[in-house]
Scaffold this active site. Structure first.
Site, PDB file in Angstrom:
ATOM      1  N   HIS A 159     -40.213 -51.465  17.381  1.00  0.00           N
ATOM      2  CA  HIS A 159     -40.156 -51.140  15.952  1.00  0.00           C
ATOM      3  C   HIS A 159     -41.158 -51.966  15.155  1.00  0.00           C
ATOM      4  CE1 HIS A 159     -36.642 -48.450  15.425  1.00  0.00           C
ATOM      5  NE2 HIS A 159     -36.143 -49.049  16.506  1.00  0.00           N
ATOM      6  N   ASP A 166     -35.559 -44.740  14.484  1.00  0.00           N
ATOM      7  CA  ASP A 166     -34.170 -44.449  14.827  1.00  0.00           C
ATOM      8  C   ASP A 166     -33.679 -43.404  13.830  1.00  0.00           C
ATOM      9  OD1 ASP A 166     -34.212 -46.444  16.795  1.00  0.00           O
ATOM     10  OD2 ASP A 166     -33.429 -47.965  15.424  1.00  0.00           O
ATOM     11  N   GLU A 226     -30.554 -45.000  24.205  1.00  0.00           N
ATOM     12  CA  GLU A 226     -30.179 -44.801  22.807  1.00  0.00           C
ATOM     13  C   GLU A 226     -30.633 -43.421  22.365  1.00  0.00           C
ATOM     14  OE1 GLU A 226     -30.640 -49.529  21.538  1.00  0.00           O
ATOM     15  OE2 GLU A 226     -32.176 -48.090  20.920  1.00  0.00           O
ATOM     16  N   HIS A 229     -33.312 -43.205  19.370  1.00  0.00           N
ATOM     17  CA  HIS A 229     -34.495 -44.073  19.396  1.00  0.00           C
ATOM     18  C   HIS A 229     -35.694 -43.330  19.995  1.00  0.00           C
ATOM     19  CE1 HIS A 229     -36.187 -48.297  20.189  1.00  0.00           C
ATOM     20  NE2 HIS A 229     -37.013 -47.506  20.855  1.00  0.00           N
TER      21      HIS A 229
END
Length: 247
Positions: A159, A166, A226, A229
């Site tokens: 990130h 996300d 995830e 993500h």
């Protein structure tokens, strides 16, 4: 990594898959840490980061780390405003995903985009604090807090390179846009959040696949631990992280 005690072959396979994913994530994070340097930029303009709403004005945002509704239970350092910044190619691609989905009656809701490097350090410090567990029942019920380091909370984050997002999917076909059932909330730490988790319903699986396919059409790859993500591939600036505040 969890407190589950099931011993069926399927459970054993799931645990083995989780362990391999954790090891792969840790190895990837270690490799990235060795290669990435932090930009000396002092603000988002100097860093060349783009506010996604300049390209997609109607995109929905629920930037969790700018408030208290996140796994730390507090506003995260570095998030002075609930905004989404990305490097220009990632912002352009994300705006294209939003436009594609809007044409089909769906939309995106963003939870996190660029993340300052010192916010990542705050996550690591939180993970080392055994006393702060206010969100355990909601977000990591089956995992001991120290075990979050590595596969879920890394000492460096993609990130911070501003090409990772996300997000979730909204259904706008029959009225105001509403979140679709993905099987877990954002930042749920555990096997149910794995994109292809076997224990989710078929409806939840279809929703996750719809999101993954929409993102993939514009070059975003999913992180399999995830469902929310995604990272633009190839990364526009894979060796540069940023540490300017989100304002």
């Amino acid at each position: 990594m969890t407190t589950r005690t099931c011993t069926s072959p399927a459970s054993a396979i799931a645990r083995s898959t989780l362990l391999l994913a954790l090891l792969a994530g840790s190895a990837h994070a270690a490799a990235a840490a060795a290669a990435v340097t932090v930009s000396p930029a002092r603000d988002v303009a100097e860093a060349g980061l783009v506010d996604i709403r300049t390209l997609a004005p109607a995109i929905e945002q629920d930037i969790r780390y700018a408030g208290v509704d996140n796994f730390t239970g507090r506003r995260v350092p570095g998030y002075d405003a609930p905004k989404c910044y990305l490097v220009a190619p990632a912002a352009t691609a994300l705006a294209q995903v939003e436009a594609d989905l809007r044409a089909e009656g769906f939309a995106l809701r963003l939870f996190d985009c660029y993340r300052p490097a010192h916010a990542v350090k705050a996550f690591v410090a939180w993970a080392h604090d055994p006393h702060e567990q206010s969100r355990k029942a909601l977000q990591y019920p089956d995992i001991d807090k120290p075990a979050l380091l590595g596969g879920y909370i890394a000492e460096t984050s993609g990130h911070s390179r501003a090409a990772t997002v996300d997000l979730t999917l909204l259904d706008c076909r029959t009225g105001p846009c509403a979140p679709m059932d993905m099987g877990t909330d954002f930042d749920f730490f555990g096997p149910r959040a794995h994109t292809d988790a076997p224990e989710i319903s078929e409806v939840q699986r279809r929703h996750r696949q719809q999101l993954r396919q929409a993102m993939a059409r514009r070059g975003f790859a999913n992180y399999p631990m995830e469902w929310w993500h995604f990272t633009l591939r190839p990364e526009p600036a894979p060796t540069t992280a940023y540490d300017v505040p989100v304002r």
